[in-house]
Design an enzyme around this catalytic site. Sequence first.
Site: not given
Length: 377
Positions: A52, A135, A153, A210, A217, A220, A226
């Site tokens: 991270e 975060y 994030d 995305c 799309c 997805c 969406c």
Amino acid sequence: MGVDKISGETRNITAKISAHYVDNARELPWRIMPHQSADGILPDPYYVWLSEVMLQQTTVAAVVAYFVKFIRHWPTIADLAAADEADVLAAWAGLGYYARARNLHKCARYIVSELDGAFPATEADLLKLPGVGAYTAAAIAAIAFGARAIVVDANIERLVARLFAIDTPLPGGKKDIRIAMDALTPDAEGKANKVGDFAQACMDIGAGICTAKSPKCSLCPVQIHCVAHARGNPELHPVKPPKKAKPIRKGRFFWIEQDGKLLLVTRPPTGMLGSMRALPDDDWAAGKDGHGQPPLTGGWQLRENLVQHSFTHFSLEVDVAVYHSDKNINKTWDNHGAGLGSRKPIWWPIDTIEDAGLPTLYLKAVNRILGQGKRKD
């Protein structure tokens, strides 16, 4: 739309994202895969924390090789804590944002000396660690310990902003995005790490489907939910403020070579690229141009505008001045010259310069000079 318009479909969205992750999770060296998570297996907190920190403002593609290298050199947090900072910085070279490496080493030493080498398991306690922000604390708590934490994030920010067409420009829109992610995040229940897996599922969709430009799309799993897709303009989200033009600074590096070795210095411990090995320079900074004065008198050949490098808040144009002399530099070196201060010179073999751990900016300059032929007029 604002968060007040978030529909009651959140459970359906969460279920579809989670199901998609089971079959499509990226295999990453720090990750526990969904079938393992379902059996209650959690990843090593050291791996999660290290990845991270590396992933802050850096892509997964760039991080994987660095992560593997770090784990090979320092397989445990105790090993990292025992390392010399110079070695950690050298291993980090090329990854950028070098304050992360210094904070990484500082945090490792803190955990080993103050916490007996064990990571805290709660978001609140993780926030107390050196260099760990909101975060990172949420990501470690969720992924490494299965705690319910709201992980957002850049990839998740983009996915959620599009799902609910959150129109408030960033950074103001971050509050609405977090509220929406809170509504989507499952509870921590059962032995499976539902929270950590969901966060990583959202990261994967944001990174591979995305995307910022030309989102896929049709692939997805939550396209039907969406709002931005339904409007036909997903790329408009998240809404960002107009970009400001970056100022351009000018700096000069000094190439001093003798007997097949290149003179390097260690940069000051504070400021940009702190404690990194580098070529001597003219004290350029984010807020000013360098002074251009060489660190010693002699014959210099100037290679103008040899490197252009972009930082977050400014761009730097670099000249390189190449020193020509048959004299023994060690006998004439002025320790208080421009670009050196009280720092001692480091003579590094040019044929192993890749091992010096130079920041990308300085390595660019070295490679340009070597590519041009150092002694050609």
